[in-house]
Motif scaffolding. Structure first.
Motif, PDB file in Angstrom:
ATOM      1  N   ASP A 390      36.623  86.408  66.185  1.00 32.21           N
ATOM      2  CA  ASP A 390      35.942  87.710  66.220  1.00 32.21           C
ATOM      3  C   ASP A 390      36.621  88.632  67.223  1.00 32.21           C
ATOM      4  OD1 ASP A 390      34.190  89.764  65.914  1.00 32.21           O
ATOM      5  OD2 ASP A 390      32.526  88.806  66.995  1.00 32.21           O
ATOM      6  N   ASP A 391      37.219  89.680  66.700  1.00 36.00           N
ATOM      7  CA  ASP A 391      37.822  90.705  67.556  1.00 36.00           C
ATOM      8  C   ASP A 391      36.860  91.889  67.613  1.00 36.00           C
ATOM      9  OD1 ASP A 391      39.574  92.183  69.098  1.00 36.00           O
ATOM     10  OD2 ASP A 391      40.612  92.998  67.363  1.00 36.00           O
ATOM     11  N   SER A 392      35.870  91.748  68.456  1.00 33.07           N
ATOM     12  CA  SER A 392      34.859  92.791  68.635  1.00 33.07           C
ATOM     13  C   SER A 392      34.516  92.861  70.115  1.00 33.07           C
ATOM     14  CB  SER A 392      33.612  92.474  67.809  1.00 33.07           C
ATOM     15  OG  SER A 392      33.035  91.252  68.238  1.00 33.07           O
ATOM     16  N   PRO A 393      33.851  93.948  70.547  1.00 29.49           N
ATOM     17  CA  PRO A 393      33.522  94.071  71.972  1.00 29.49           C
ATOM     18  C   PRO A 393      32.795  92.845  72.504  1.00 29.49           C
ATOM     19  CG  PRO A 393      33.080  96.117  70.839  1.00 29.49           C
ATOM     20  CD  PRO A 393      33.416  95.125  69.768  1.00 29.49           C
ATOM     21  N   ILE A 404      34.586  92.001  80.801  1.00 31.25           N
ATOM     22  CA  ILE A 404      34.630  92.757  79.543  1.00 31.25           C
ATOM     23  C   ILE A 404      36.091  92.973  79.180  1.00 31.25           C
ATOM     24  CG2 ILE A 404      33.878  94.832  78.333  1.00 31.25           C
ATOM     25  CD1 ILE A 404      31.723  95.197  80.435  1.00 31.25           C
ATOM     26  N   PRO A 405      36.680  92.115  78.361  1.00 31.07           N
ATOM     27  CA  PRO A 405      38.086  92.296  77.982  1.00 31.07           C
ATOM     28  C   PRO A 405      38.238  93.399  76.932  1.00 31.07           C
ATOM     29  CG  PRO A 405      37.177  90.372  76.881  1.00 31.07           C
ATOM     30  CD  PRO A 405      36.099  90.883  77.808  1.00 31.07           C
ATOM     31  N   HIS A 406      39.422  93.979  76.889  1.00 31.65           N
ATOM     32  CA  HIS A 406      39.743  95.012  75.906  1.00 31.65           C
ATOM     33  C   HIS A 406      41.102  94.699  75.302  1.00 31.65           C
ATOM     34  CE1 HIS A 406      36.450  97.674  77.153  1.00 31.65           C
ATOM     35  NE2 HIS A 406      36.777  97.377  78.406  1.00 31.65           N
ATOM     36  N   ASN A 407      41.289  95.167  74.078  1.00 34.68           N
ATOM     37  CA  ASN A 407      42.622  95.118  73.480  1.00 34.68           C
ATOM     38  C   ASN A 407      43.490  96.215  74.077  1.00 34.68           C
ATOM     39  OD1 ASN A 407      42.153  92.923  71.750  1.00 34.68           O
ATOM     40  ND2 ASN A 407      41.208  94.257  70.217  1.00 34.68           N
ATOM     41  N   HIS A 408      44.790  96.052  73.925  1.00 31.00           N
ATOM     42  CA  HIS A 408      45.724  97.010  74.509  1.00 31.00           C
ATOM     43  C   HIS A 408      45.487  98.422  73.975  1.00 31.00           C
ATOM     44  CE1 HIS A 408      49.437  98.681  76.092  1.00 31.00           C
ATOM     45  NE2 HIS A 408      49.768  99.073  74.877  1.00 31.00           N
ATOM     46  N   ASP A 409      45.200  98.534  72.667  1.00 28.05           N
ATOM     47  CA  ASP A 409      45.017  99.853  72.068  1.00 28.05           C
ATOM     48  C   ASP A 409      43.567 100.314  72.064  1.00 28.05           C
ATOM     49  OD1 ASP A 409      43.981  98.104  70.249  1.00 28.05           O
ATOM     50  OD2 ASP A 409      45.355  98.619  68.613  1.00 28.05           O
ATOM     51  N   ARG A 410      42.686  99.528  72.703  1.00 29.89           N
ATOM     52  CA  ARG A 410      41.256  99.861  72.789  1.00 29.89           C
ATOM     53  C   ARG A 410      40.600  99.923  71.412  1.00 29.89           C
ATOM     54  NH1 ARG A 410      39.030  99.874  78.095  1.00 29.89           N
ATOM     55  NH2 ARG A 410      40.849  99.912  79.452  1.00 29.89           N
ATOM     56  N   ARG A 411      41.169  99.251  70.428  1.00 27.63           N
ATOM     57  CA  ARG A 411      40.583  99.195  69.103  1.00 27.63           C
ATOM     58  C   ARG A 411      40.175  97.754  68.797  1.00 27.63           C
ATOM     59  NH1 ARG A 411      44.452 101.543  64.710  1.00 27.63           N
ATOM     60  NH2 ARG A 411      45.899 100.118  65.769  1.00 27.63           N
ATOM     61  N   LEU A 426      46.239  90.201  70.133  1.00 27.71           N
ATOM     62  CA  LEU A 426      44.896  90.730  70.364  1.00 27.71           C
ATOM     63  C   LEU A 426      44.279  89.993  71.555  1.00 27.71           C
ATOM     64  CD1 LEU A 426      43.640  90.996  66.669  1.00 27.71           C
ATOM     65  CD2 LEU A 426      44.847  92.718  68.059  1.00 27.71           C
ATOM     66  N   ASN A 427      43.665  90.739  72.458  1.00 24.40           N
ATOM     67  CA  ASN A 427      43.174  90.154  73.703  1.00 24.40           C
ATOM     68  C   ASN A 427      41.841  89.429  73.553  1.00 24.40           C
ATOM     69  OD1 ASN A 427      45.405  91.025  75.118  1.00 24.40           O
ATOM     70  ND2 ASN A 427      44.416  92.865  75.925  1.00 24.40           N
ATOM     71  N   ILE A 428      40.897  90.060  72.878  1.00 26.29           N
ATOM     72  CA  ILE A 428      39.545  89.492  72.828  1.00 26.29           C
ATOM     73  C   ILE A 428      39.532  88.138  72.128  1.00 26.29           C
ATOM     74  CG2 ILE A 428      37.193  89.874  72.006  1.00 26.29           C
ATOM     75  CD1 ILE A 428      37.654  92.859  72.466  1.00 26.29           C
ATOM     76  N   PRO A 429      40.190  87.966  70.977  1.00 22.79           N
ATOM     77  CA  PRO A 429      40.229  86.619  70.404  1.00 22.79           C
ATOM     78  C   PRO A 429      40.841  85.589  71.347  1.00 22.79           C
ATOM     79  CG  PRO A 429      40.894  88.237  68.767  1.00 22.79           C
ATOM     80  CD  PRO A 429      40.796  88.964  70.071  1.00 22.79           C
ATOM     81  N   ALA A 430      41.852  85.991  72.130  1.00 22.42           N
ATOM     82  CA  ALA A 430      42.453  85.044  73.069  1.00 22.42           C
ATOM     83  C   ALA A 430      41.453  84.605  74.126  1.00 22.42           C
ATOM     84  CB  ALA A 430      43.682  85.672  73.726  1.00 22.42           C
ATOM     85  N   VAL A 431      40.644  85.541  74.610  1.00 20.12           N
ATOM     86  CA  VAL A 431      39.621  85.181  75.599  1.00 20.12           C
ATOM     87  C   VAL A 431      38.601  84.248  74.973  1.00 20.12           C
ATOM     88  CG1 VAL A 431      37.795  86.100  77.064  1.00 20.12           C
ATOM     89  CG2 VAL A 431      39.971  87.307  76.897  1.00 20.12           C
ATOM     90  N   ARG A 432      38.249  84.473  73.722  1.00 27.93           N
ATOM     91  CA  ARG A 432      37.302  83.579  73.050  1.00 27.93           C
ATOM     92  C   ARG A 432      37.901  82.176  72.890  1.00 27.93           C
ATOM     93  NH1 ARG A 432      33.136  86.777  71.335  1.00 27.93           N
ATOM     94  NH2 ARG A 432      33.614  88.945  70.769  1.00 27.93           N
ATOM     95  N   VAL A 433      39.205  82.107  72.597  1.00 30.03           N
ATOM     96  CA  VAL A 433      39.852  80.798  72.487  1.00 30.03           C
ATOM     97  C   VAL A 433      39.870  80.094  73.833  1.00 30.03           C
ATOM     98  CG1 VAL A 433      42.038  79.635  71.996  1.00 30.03           C
ATOM     99  CG2 VAL A 433      41.240  81.456  70.487  1.00 30.03           C
ATOM    100  N   LEU A 434      40.099  80.840  74.908  1.00 26.82           N
ATOM    101  CA  LEU A 434      40.069  80.227  76.229  1.00 26.82           C
ATOM    102  C   LEU A 434      38.679  79.696  76.539  1.00 26.82           C
ATOM    103  CD1 LEU A 434      41.516  79.518  78.841  1.00 26.82           C
ATOM    104  CD2 LEU A 434      40.935  81.771  79.723  1.00 26.82           C
TER     105      LEU A 434
END
Length: 763
Positions: A390-393, A404-411, A426-434
């Motif tokens: 899930d790539d969502s806020p 509160i992580p964000h993607n590089h392009d804020r999308r 994508l940053n948020i999915p990576a944080v979820r995987v961690l």
């Protein structure tokens, strides 16, 4: 009237008298200086340059570094490589009958004696051979008050021995390499390169005359040296007119004024200063006398090293308006681990910190750490390359507060596969995987890959997924090389590997199948297109896997990637830590990476690597609106094969009856994060200080059967619970209905005991 009459009375036998007196003195002094003179071969072998060369892998000189601060001596110069003009100037200036006498010029001795009798200034009787004797024997060397009679006699005796065992060309060659010229300059090579900026064979008549003049008065003023050089040049050009000689003297005055203060020979010269200092210092420490050898071998490939430096400098000039001045490049041979290029800096004309080695400096790698996180999650069978993330806020509770992580392009892109999430960074999915793997486990994984992080996992928390830790380019490049080598971590070599070293096995730091899958993802330009587009600079005409990374505030930019043969790592930024202006992964380090990869594979093919045994490639389809991903063939570890991936994971699980239940996704603790530190406040009611325990439960798992445990006691049931801990260190475990530990986290609670007794924890 006295002097003329005396001259009339003294016949011409006086010079002969003094010559006989010198000869008698030499014979009398012979026992005091009976030691044999060294041979020419011994003197040449004992000569030590102040410079040490770093050699490339083929044995060619690559970088020169000054390693002796006591004096400046260049390489030993053969007489055939000495300018004919200098040979002529030196003989005319110092010893006109050099090729006639046998060490002692008796005519000059007589003339000097006659001049001394009448207090007249003469050239002196010291021949080049006698001067060489003083250079070879410290006891015979002239001191501040001139040479004593005993030293003069000793030089004469030594000169006769040298003439008896050496050829004239050997005497002249040794003299030119040992004579002090000016200041710290010793020998012709140091003189020519420092004052004239050229090799000894290139000295012209005027430069040769100036060099010969320095022998007699090495530290005299420029005007005095030019005056003496004028006389030497006149001897060299005996047939010139008076006007031509005058013009030559004017030229010498200008030459002396410009050349004598010049220091055209830098202490370090070549394309590899940082590795040269490193390897030469190691060689000096290993030497019995603590001195480095004249040359030190390395693994560097000369053309690749020069191209890496040139490409980096050219690209940084193009980025000059974006506040970028530093960079570093490392190229490794995957099979041997040998460094083919090691560029530590962009150079002093571009950088304000050119002495800092960017290959070994600690910097934040940003997203360049993500491949290792995904590889670990795939190896642990927590995800597959097709798992939807899930790539969502996200608002994630950590021990340090709300993250509160964000993607590089804020999308945000909704549900995406792990392949797309990693390739598109994508940053948020990576944080979820961690969150599935845990920062502590990922910290250990990075350590196994050679990245010794300066802080504990609790210090970084979930930000470790986004590269908040500091690593070196050397560590990062070798970790990517482990991906290329099937997860095996082998040391980087700066000296050519022996046959035994090449055959030595390397430990496995990653699962080979997971390493292959991650490499396949990083080579997928379609998966990369979401962020980088189809026409990305990371795309090559041959198979390659690559990843970029940018640290917080654009302070560091990385591009690291590999083919089956080579790993290339590039960093650009500022050694001072200043942020760059609008520099992304594609515009920062990636162009340098791509240029080097093209160079390395312009003649060598780079086929896709073969899959390890046991991996399965299966066609999969996705149900992840609104974007959706087209069907494709995907790689799976044994027991993780799945045909349909949808937002409803229960449906996915139903479509994958062949999946191994033991390796299916399991509930994981999401809060508290391992390594968290909490504090109790005695002024706050206990009911308001309960710690929230939460777990991520895959669809189909028995959520109600989950049980929380701490210190051997059950503290809650279900996917979430509230617990009031006591001060101390605690291990919180998540158990299934059979009492098997599914996950655990480690926290520390600080603070005094609460004022009221806490109610018993729920059971």
């Amino acid at each position: 009237m006295f002097r003329p009459s005396l001259r009339c009375l003294l016949p011409s036998f006086l010079p002969a008298f003094w010559s006989a007196a010198w000869l008698a003195a030499l014979l009398a002094a012979a026992p005091a200086h009976s030691s044999s003179a060294p041979t020419f071969a011994q003197v040449k072998a004992d000569f030590r340059s102040s410079e040490t060369w770093l050699l490339d892998r083929s044995g060619q000189p690559l970088h020169r570094l000054r390693t002796d601060d006591s004096a400046r001596r260049g390489a030993w110069v053969a007489l055939a490589d000495v300018s004919p003009a200098l040979r002529q100037a030196l003989v005319l200036s110092e010893d006109k009958r050099f090729y006639e006498h046998s060490g002692v010029d008796w005519r000059a001795v007589g003339a000097a004696a006659w001049g001394n009798l009448w207090n007249e200034k003469t050239r002196g009787a010291s021949t080049l051979t006698m001067q060489l004797a003083g250079l070879l024997d410290d006891d015979l060397r002239q001191g501040g008050s001139g040479r004593s009679l005993r030293q003069k006699l000793g030089q004469a005796m030594m000169a006769r021995r040298l003439e008896g065992g050496w050829r004239k060309d050997e005497i002249l060659e040794a003299y030119l390499n040992l004579v002090p010229f000016r200041g710290e300059l010793v020998g012709l090579d140091a003189l020519a390169r420092t004052l004239f900026g050229k090799a000894p064979h290139g000295l012209n008549d005027a430069e040769a005359a100036l060099a010969a003049a320095l022998v007699r008065a090495p530290n005299a003023s420029a005007a005095r040296v030019a005056q003496r050089a004028c006389g030497v040049l006149s001897l060299m050009r005996a047939g010139q007119s008076a006007e031509e000689k005058r013009q030559g003297c004017i030229t010498l005055e200008l030459l002396a004024a410009g050349a004598l203060p010049r220091r055209a020979w830098p202490a370090s010269e070549g394309p590899a200063p940082h590795l040269a200092r490193r390897l030469i210092a190691e060689a000096a420490r290993a030497a019995p006398d603590g001195l480095p050898p004249p040359a030190v071998p390395s693994t560097l490939d000369g053309p690749t090293q020069r191209l890496a430096l040139q490409t980096l400098r050219q690209h940084l000039r193009e980025l000059r308006g974006r506040n970028v001045q530093d960079g570093a490049v490392l190229v490794l041979d995957n099979a041997t681990g040998e460094a083919l290029a090691w560029v530590g800096s962009s150079g002093s004309d571009l950088s304000q910190a050119a002495e800092v080695d960017g290959v070994t400096a600690l910097r934040q790698p940003g997203s360049a750490l993500k491949p290792f996180l995904y590889a670990q999650a795939i190896a642990q069978r927590r995800i597959t390359a097709a798992t939807l993330l899930d790539d969502s806020p996200a608002r994630l509770q950590t021990g340090g507060g709300l993250y509160i992580p964000h993607n590089h392009d804020r999308r945000y892109h909704g549900w995406v596969s792990a392949r797309v999430a990693l390739a598109s960074s994508l940053n948020i999915p990576a944080v979820r995987v961690l969150g599935m793997v845990s920062p502590e486990a990922f910290h250990r994984q990075l350590h196994d890959l050679g990245m010794r992080l300066p802080e504990t996992s609790g210090y970084y928390g979930l930000s470790l997924a986004l590269g908040s830790a500091e690593v070196t380019l050397l560590q990062l490049a070798n970790a990517y090389r482990a991906l290329a080598n099937g997860g095996r971590l082998c040391p980087v070599r700066l000296h050519r590997a022996s046959a035994a070293e090449k055959a030595a096995p390397c430990p496995a730091a990653l699962d080979a199948g997971a390493a292959f899958i991650v490499g396949d993802i990083l080579s997928d330009r379609n998966a990369r297109a979401l962020t980088f587009g189809m026409d990305s600079v990371l795309g090559t005409r041959f198979w390659s896997a690559a990843k970029t990374g940018t640290s917080k505030d654009m302070r560091d930019n990385w591009a690291v990637g590999y083919t089956p043969r080579h790993t290339v790592a590039v960093w650009v930024g500022n050694a001072s830590g200043q942020p760059m202006h609008d520099v992304s992964g594609a515009s920062g380090a990636a162009p340098v990476w791509a240029a080097l990869m093209r160079h390395l594979h312009q003649l060598a093919p780079s086929p896709a690597p073969a899959a390890p045994e046991g991996l399965e490639r299966v066609s999969v389809r996705f149900d992840n609106p609104p974007h959706g991903e087209p069907p494709r063939a995907e790689w799976f570890l044994p027991g993780t094969v799945q045909a349909l991936f949808a937002r409803d994971s229960a449906q996915s699980a139903q479509d994958a009856p062949q999946a191994d239940a033991a390796s299916a996704p399991k509930p994981r603790i999401t809060s508290p994060v391992s390594g968290s530190i909490m504090a109790l406040d005695p002024d706050i009611p206990p009911a308001n200080q309960r710690l929230r325990l939460t777990a991520a439960v895959p669809a189909g798992a028995a959520a109600r059967a989950l049980r929380w445990q701490a210190a051997g006691r059950t503290i809650g049931h279900g996917p979430s619970a509230a617990w009031l801990p006591l001060p101390g260190r605690h291990t919180i475990r998540l158990l299934d209905r059979h009492g098997q530990v599914l996950d655990e986290t480690h926290i520390e609670v600080r603070g005094a005991a609460l004022r009221v007794n806490a109610p018993a924890p729920p059971r």
